[in-house]
Motif scaffolding. Structure first.
Motif, mmCIF file in Angstrom:
data_model
loop_
_atom_site.group_PDB
_atom_site.id
_atom_site.type_symbol
_atom_site.label_atom_id
_atom_site.label_comp_id
_atom_site.label_asym_id
_atom_site.label_seq_id
_atom_site.Cartn_x
_atom_site.Cartn_y
_atom_site.Cartn_z
ATOM 1 N N GLY A 507 0.802 -1.220 0.000
ATOM 2 C CA GLY A 507 0.000 0.000 0.000
ATOM 3 C C GLY A 507 0.833 1.268 0.000
ATOM 4 N N GLN A 508 2.069 1.201 0.494
ATOM 5 C CA GLN A 508 2.956 2.366 0.528
ATOM 6 C C GLN A 508 4.380 1.887 0.255
ATOM 7 O OE1 GLN A 508 1.446 5.636 1.597
ATOM 8 N NE2 GLN A 508 3.175 6.209 0.304
ATOM 9 N N PRO A 509 4.662 1.449 -0.980
ATOM 10 C CA PRO A 509 5.951 0.797 -1.270
ATOM 11 C C PRO A 509 7.145 1.739 -1.288
ATOM 12 C CG PRO A 509 4.670 1.045 -3.278
ATOM 13 C CD PRO A 509 3.773 1.469 -2.152
ATOM 14 N N ASP A 510 6.909 3.053 -1.279
ATOM 15 C CA ASP A 510 8.026 3.996 -1.346
ATOM 16 C C ASP A 510 8.574 4.358 0.029
ATOM 17 O OD1 ASP A 510 5.703 5.330 -0.626
ATOM 18 O OD2 ASP A 510 6.319 7.213 -1.567
ATOM 19 N N ARG A 511 8.062 3.730 1.084
ATOM 20 C CA ARG A 511 8.526 4.026 2.436
ATOM 21 C C ARG A 511 9.206 2.789 3.040
ATOM 22 N NH1 ARG A 511 7.029 8.475 0.971
ATOM 23 N NH2 ARG A 511 5.983 10.060 2.249
ATOM 24 N N PRO A 512 10.254 2.996 3.831
ATOM 25 C CA PRO A 512 10.806 1.882 4.617
ATOM 26 C C PRO A 512 9.818 1.476 5.712
ATOM 27 C CG PRO A 512 12.419 3.642 4.334
ATOM 28 C CD PRO A 512 11.095 4.193 3.904
ATOM 29 N N HIS A 513 9.830 0.184 6.055
ATOM 30 C CA HIS A 513 8.843 -0.351 6.986
ATOM 31 C C HIS A 513 9.520 -1.119 8.117
ATOM 32 C CE1 HIS A 513 5.324 0.326 4.245
ATOM 33 N NE2 HIS A 513 6.308 0.345 3.360
ATOM 34 N N MET A 514 8.899 -1.042 9.292
ATOM 35 C CA MET A 514 9.344 -1.791 10.466
ATOM 36 C C MET A 514 8.127 -2.360 11.180
ATOM 37 S SD MET A 514 12.183 0.835 12.067
ATOM 38 C CE MET A 514 11.227 2.317 11.729
ATOM 39 N N ILE A 515 8.346 -3.390 11.979
ATOM 40 C CA ILE A 515 7.328 -3.839 12.929
ATOM 41 C C ILE A 515 7.637 -3.131 14.236
ATOM 42 C CG2 ILE A 515 6.392 -5.785 14.215
ATOM 43 C CD1 ILE A 515 7.005 -7.561 11.838
ATOM 44 N N SER A 516 6.786 -2.190 14.613
ATOM 45 C CA SER A 516 7.041 -1.366 15.787
ATOM 46 C C SER A 516 6.529 -1.997 17.073
ATOM 47 C CB SER A 516 6.431 0.022 15.601
ATOM 48 O OG SER A 516 5.164 -0.042 14.985
ATOM 49 N N GLU A 517 5.585 -2.927 16.958
ATOM 50 C CA GLU A 517 5.099 -3.658 18.131
ATOM 51 C C GLU A 517 4.631 -5.042 17.709
ATOM 52 O OE1 GLU A 517 2.039 -1.710 20.402
ATOM 53 O OE2 GLU A 517 2.971 0.270 20.215
ATOM 54 N N PHE A 518 4.917 -6.041 18.519
ATOM 55 C CA PHE A 518 4.278 -7.350 18.470
ATOM 56 C C PHE A 518 4.503 -7.987 19.825
ATOM 57 C CE2 PHE A 518 8.637 -8.348 17.559
ATOM 58 C CZ PHE A 518 8.864 -9.650 17.994
ATOM 59 N N GLY A 519 3.553 -8.783 20.284
ATOM 60 C CA GLY A 519 3.750 -9.380 21.592
ATOM 61 C C GLY A 519 2.542 -10.151 22.074
ATOM 62 N N ALA A 520 2.754 -10.911 23.134
ATOM 63 C CA ALA A 520 1.699 -11.695 23.776
ATOM 64 C C ALA A 520 1.903 -11.626 25.279
ATOM 65 C CB ALA A 520 1.743 -13.149 23.302
ATOM 66 N N GLY A 521 0.807 -11.608 26.021
ATOM 67 C CA GLY A 521 0.885 -11.545 27.470
ATOM 68 C C GLY A 521 1.235 -12.889 28.086
ATOM 69 N N SER A 522 1.887 -12.835 29.256
ATOM 70 C CA SER A 522 2.207 -14.076 29.965
ATOM 71 C C SER A 522 2.254 -13.815 31.460
ATOM 72 C CB SER A 522 3.544 -14.656 29.491
ATOM 73 O OG SER A 522 4.612 -13.810 29.856
ATOM 74 N N ASP A 523 2.063 -14.885 32.198
ATOM 75 C CA ASP A 523 2.034 -14.851 33.659
ATOM 76 C C ASP A 523 2.850 -16.048 34.135
ATOM 77 O OD1 ASP A 523 1.315 -15.228 36.377
ATOM 78 O OD2 ASP A 523 -0.688 -14.410 36.061
ATOM 79 N N LEU A 524 3.816 -15.818 35.009
ATOM 80 C CA LEU A 524 4.672 -16.914 35.479
ATOM 81 C C LEU A 524 3.872 -18.058 36.079
ATOM 82 C CD1 LEU A 524 7.533 -14.897 37.243
ATOM 83 C CD2 LEU A 524 7.494 -15.776 34.903
ATOM 84 N N ARG A 525 2.678 -17.758 36.591
ATOM 85 C CA ARG A 525 1.853 -18.786 37.227
ATOM 86 C C ARG A 525 1.088 -19.629 36.220
ATOM 87 N NH1 ARG A 525 -1.689 -14.722 40.604
ATOM 88 N NH2 ARG A 525 -1.819 -13.982 38.441
ATOM 89 N N THR A 588 9.520 -9.516 34.260
ATOM 90 C CA THR A 588 8.421 -9.117 35.128
ATOM 91 C C THR A 588 8.509 -7.641 35.501
ATOM 92 O OG1 THR A 588 9.679 -9.914 37.032
ATOM 93 C CG2 THR A 588 8.055 -11.418 36.065
ATOM 94 N N PHE A 589 7.386 -7.095 35.969
ATOM 95 C CA PHE A 589 7.245 -5.675 36.295
ATOM 96 C C PHE A 589 8.289 -5.233 37.322
ATOM 97 C CE2 PHE A 589 3.646 -2.405 37.461
ATOM 98 C CZ PHE A 589 4.410 -1.384 36.927
ATOM 99 N N ASP A 590 8.632 -6.121 38.260
ATOM 100 C CA ASP A 590 9.615 -5.776 39.292
ATOM 101 C C ASP A 590 11.052 -6.050 38.865
ATOM 102 O OD1 ASP A 590 9.693 -8.529 39.342
ATOM 103 O OD2 ASP A 590 8.951 -8.727 41.398
ATOM 104 N N ARG A 591 11.246 -6.518 37.639
ATOM 105 C CA ARG A 591 12.572 -6.806 37.061
ATOM 106 C C ARG A 591 13.256 -7.991 37.733
ATOM 107 N NH1 ARG A 591 9.895 -2.524 34.941
ATOM 108 N NH2 ARG A 591 11.232 -1.059 33.809
ATOM 109 N N GLN A 592 12.522 -8.797 38.474
ATOM 110 C CA GLN A 592 13.146 -9.876 39.230
ATOM 111 C C GLN A 592 13.252 -11.182 38.456
ATOM 112 O OE1 GLN A 592 14.577 -9.403 42.394
ATOM 113 N NE2 GLN A 592 14.201 -7.329 41.621
ATOM 114 N N VAL A 593 12.365 -11.418 37.491
ATOM 115 C CA VAL A 593 12.352 -12.707 36.796
ATOM 116 C C VAL A 593 12.354 -12.482 35.290
ATOM 117 C CG1 VAL A 593 11.167 -14.905 36.461
ATOM 118 C CG2 VAL A 593 11.064 -13.757 38.696
ATOM 119 N N LYS A 594 13.303 -13.125 34.628
ATOM 120 C CA LYS A 594 13.317 -13.162 33.170
ATOM 121 C C LYS A 594 12.448 -14.336 32.725
ATOM 122 C CE LYS A 594 18.013 -11.320 33.095
ATOM 123 N NZ LYS A 594 19.450 -11.631 32.894
ATOM 124 N N LYS A 595 11.448 -14.045 31.930
ATOM 125 C CA LYS A 595 10.539 -15.091 31.477
ATOM 126 C C LYS A 595 11.222 -15.985 30.440
ATOM 127 C CE LYS A 595 6.597 -11.914 32.048
ATOM 128 N NZ LYS A 595 5.389 -11.341 31.404
#
Length: 693
Positions: A507-525, A588-595
């Motif tokens: 749709g806009q081939p004259d512009r460079p493109h990036m994926i600025s967001e992608f993701g899925a939620g997760s809970d350690l539990r 995690t929000f508290d920076r304590q656990v790397k998922k």
């Protein structure tokens, strides 16, 4: 054995000590680099906080105050307790004692940010007002102070205003003086402290090659004296070893008032180029002289690099193709909100860098000066943006405030070589397809203002889809386009990514493109052997990321990807498995656990040895005894052991089918990396059901 253990412990201790020293050095350098002027002192202690939204400053004998230290927010806890949190005003007060000599020059207060609008009073007189919660602002207080005790009162409010973005967001709008305060002393004739909260000095290098780099320096002289003065402006650029590589000066008669001056500097020969793998920095020192003496000095960082975004080839830096491996970052931490110290920012940036990322999107607002200084030093390519998110108010006050935010962001941060693009909007059509013409008109004004303030960097927008943006011609406004895509989380499935992204690009081939967001939620539990969309299991998050990265690597024109989000962050309105938190983080929000997802990404992006047996928190299995166990690694080959028995080595795929025994099962993976052997493992329990016995 004991000797070997002791030697290893000693080496580990020495390595830990060296790493701590390195962290301290980087942090101290970054903090020093954001002081800019010579006479700057923090003004963060000794504040009193009044949680009252009264229109006038509290009385001198008001005993309702709570002692606080800046940075401070009143929303650190209530945003986690309920969907509706306090969005109102409050007062801060501090005494400032000055000698007679200290009142003879010029004095300024610099607030690195206050959320989201503020009025500053000194001894009862209004010193300044500021709209916007994410950029610094300066109040000159020279004429308002006197020798002895002075009173600073600051009214701050995060109440919603229709003339102030952001209006509609998926994160919290915290109130308070949540970044540091500085007291700045300056001469009556000096370099300006009143340039949109920034250092007032900038070096510009428009033509850079490995052989040479041009250099132009802009500074603003500020003469508060009643008569003209003869001055000399001197600029010197030094390399990391302190050697001067470019020097220029000019003399002039400086009339009262402020005046911008540009110095054309000699080219720098064979510059050390800045990149994520080699973040080389130079120091620009600008001094102002009167007839005999230095009267003022400003120091800022500078870096040389050249880069290009190409619609067909993606991104290149210093002549080499670079795929942007990025994440997004919000600035808040669990039970602290955005009231962070420099050490917190260093921890976050190091964690991002250690994962193997080379890029960072500061979403959805400008962040602390120290964050940019750390990205300069540790080597992260930055996309920084203003908080124009989801909605607009179609009137001139809203437009003017948004433009002011953009100009402040660029003025304050344009000297950072890590920044490669300015973002001007995020998902403006997501809530409504109305006011498209008005939204485009505002984007055009922002785009023009960005290029006027900084002709050297492209602009970028982030869209959540393509149809409305194409029909409204929004995609033609900015130089670059980012897409926020969540196929496989909010809708549809993972394989749709390549097809849909290609449709977007067509749709806009004259512009460079990036994926600025992608993701899925997760809970350690939440751990699932058979994960499903939006179940918040770590397994689904990993499956989505793995699919997206596989597909992105096969799209040659894609400039890069930015995962949403590096860390879980506050979003009080959310009612997911952890209320009040957006859980798409890799940490995690508290920076304590790397998922698990953190190690998946690290195995794909980092050159440092990574070996991780996935799903260590999925500790119990039922039903089918045959299960597939995955290993995330960037090593050449790995070997999995089940209850001490080898299940063979693999050099691709790294997925083993294991027939579990009833009861405990020990799983252990090993892989060589040079002279070292890496290990990871855990124990799971299997219980057969009646159907599988």
């Amino acid at each position: 054995m004991r000797t070997v253990f002791t030697a290893l412990a000693t080496l580990a201790l020495l390595a830990t000590s060296a790493a701590a020293n390195d962290r301290a050095n980087v942090l101290n350098e970054a903090i020093a680099a954001t002081r800019y002027w010579e006479h700057v002192e923090p003004l963060n202690d000794g504040w009193a906080f009044f949680e009252s939204d009264q229109p006038d400053a509290p009385a001198a004998d008001d005993d309702s105050a709570v002692p606080v230290t800046i940075p401070h927010t009143w929303n650190a806890h209530d945003t986690l307790a309920a969907k509706q949190y306090r969005r109102a005003g409050a007062w801060y007060r501090r005494s400032l004692t000055l000698t007679r000599a200290e009142t003879q020059g010029r004095l300024y207060l610099r607030f690195k940010a206050a959320g989201t609008h503020a009025e500053v009073y000194v001894n009862g007189a209004l010193a300044t007002t500021h709209l916007g919660g994410y950029t610094a602002f300066v109040a000159e207080i020279s004429s308002l102070v006197h020798p002895g005790d002075n009173t600073i009162d600051v009214h701050v409010s995060n109440a919603e205003r229709e003339d102030l973005p952001p209006l509609d967001i998926d994160h919290n709008i915290y109130g308070g003086i949540y970044r540091g305060v500085q007291l700045i002393r300056g001469p009556t004739l000096g370099l300006s402290r009143l340039e949109n909260g920034g250092p007032g000095v900038r070096a510009i290098s428009e033509n850079v090659t490995p052989e040479s780099a041009t250099l132009r320096v802009r500074a603003v002289i500020d003469n508060a004296q009643p008569e003209a003065n003869n001055v000399t402006l001197v600029a010197e650029l030094t390399d990391a070893a302190g050697r001067a590589v470019s020097f220029a000066q000019t003399s002039l008669a400086m009339e009262p008032g402020r005046r911008p001056i540009t110095l054309e500097m000699p080219d720098v020969v064979r510059p050390d180029l800045w990149s994520p793998s080699s973040p080389s920095l130079y120091t620009l020192r600008v001094t102002l002289w009167d007839d005999r003496n230095i009267v003022d000095t400003v120091t800022v960082d500078h870096g040389f690099r050249f880069y290009e975004f190409d619609p067909d080839e993606g991104f290149s830096l210093n002549g080499e193709h670079v795929f942007l491996k990025g994440v997004n970052r919000h600035q808040d931490v669990y039970r602290r909100g955005p009231a962070l110290e420099a050490e917190d920012h260093l921890r976050d940036i190091r964690m991002i860098k250690d994962m193997g990322a080379n890029a960072l999107r500061l979403a959805h607002y400008p962040q602390d000066d120290v964050v940019l200084a750390l990205c300069d030093r540790l080597g992260l390519i930055v996309w920084e943006e203003i908080p124009l998110v989801n909605k607009i108010t179609p009137d001139e006050p809203f437009a003017e405030n948004t433009l002011a935010m953009l100009r402040e962001m660029i003025t304050q941060h344009a000297h950072h070589p890590s920044i490669v693009t300015w973002g001007i909007q995020n998902e403006l059509l997501i809530r409504s397809q109305n006011l498209v013409a008005e939204k485009r008109a505002l984007m055009v004004r922002l785009n023009e203002a960005a290029h006027e303030a900084d002709p050297t960097r492209p602009t970028v927008m982030a869209a959540h889809g393509i149809k409305g943006y194409l029909e409204g011609d929004l995609t033609s406004v900015t130089d670059l386009i980012g897409y926020n895509v969540y196929y496989g989380w909010y809708s549809e499935t993972f394989p749709d990514l390549t097809r849909i992204i290609t449709e977007f690009r067509d749709g806009q081939p004259d512009r460079p493109h990036m994926i600025s967001e992608f993701g899925a939620g997760s809970d350690l539990r939440v751990q699932r052997a058979d994960p499903k969309r939006q179940d918040f299991s770590e397994q689904w998050q990993c499956a989505m990321i793995e699919s997206y990265l596989d597909q992105a690597e096969e799209i040659p024109w894609l400039a890069g990807v930015f995962y949403w989000n590096m860390f879980d962050f506050g979003a009080s309105h959310r009612g997911d498995t952890i209320p009040g938190v957006n859980q798409k983080g890799l940490v995690t929000f508290d920076r304590q656990v790397k998922k698990d997802a953190y190690f998946l990404v690290r195995s794909r992006w980092s050159d440092e040895p990574t070996l991780y047996l996935a799903s260590p928190r999925l500790t119990h299995y039922e039903g089918d005894a045959e299960r597939v166990f995955k290993v995330y690694t960037n090593l050449d080959h790995a070997e999995l052991f089940h209850n001490g028995h080898s299940l063979g080595k693999q050099s691709t795929g790294f997925a083993w089918t294991v027939r579990l025994d009833e009861g405990p099962n020990t799983l252990h993976v090993t892989a060589p990396a040079g002279a070292e052997e890496h290990h990871h493992g855990y124990t799971v329990t299997y219980t057969p059901t009646k159907d599988t016995e």
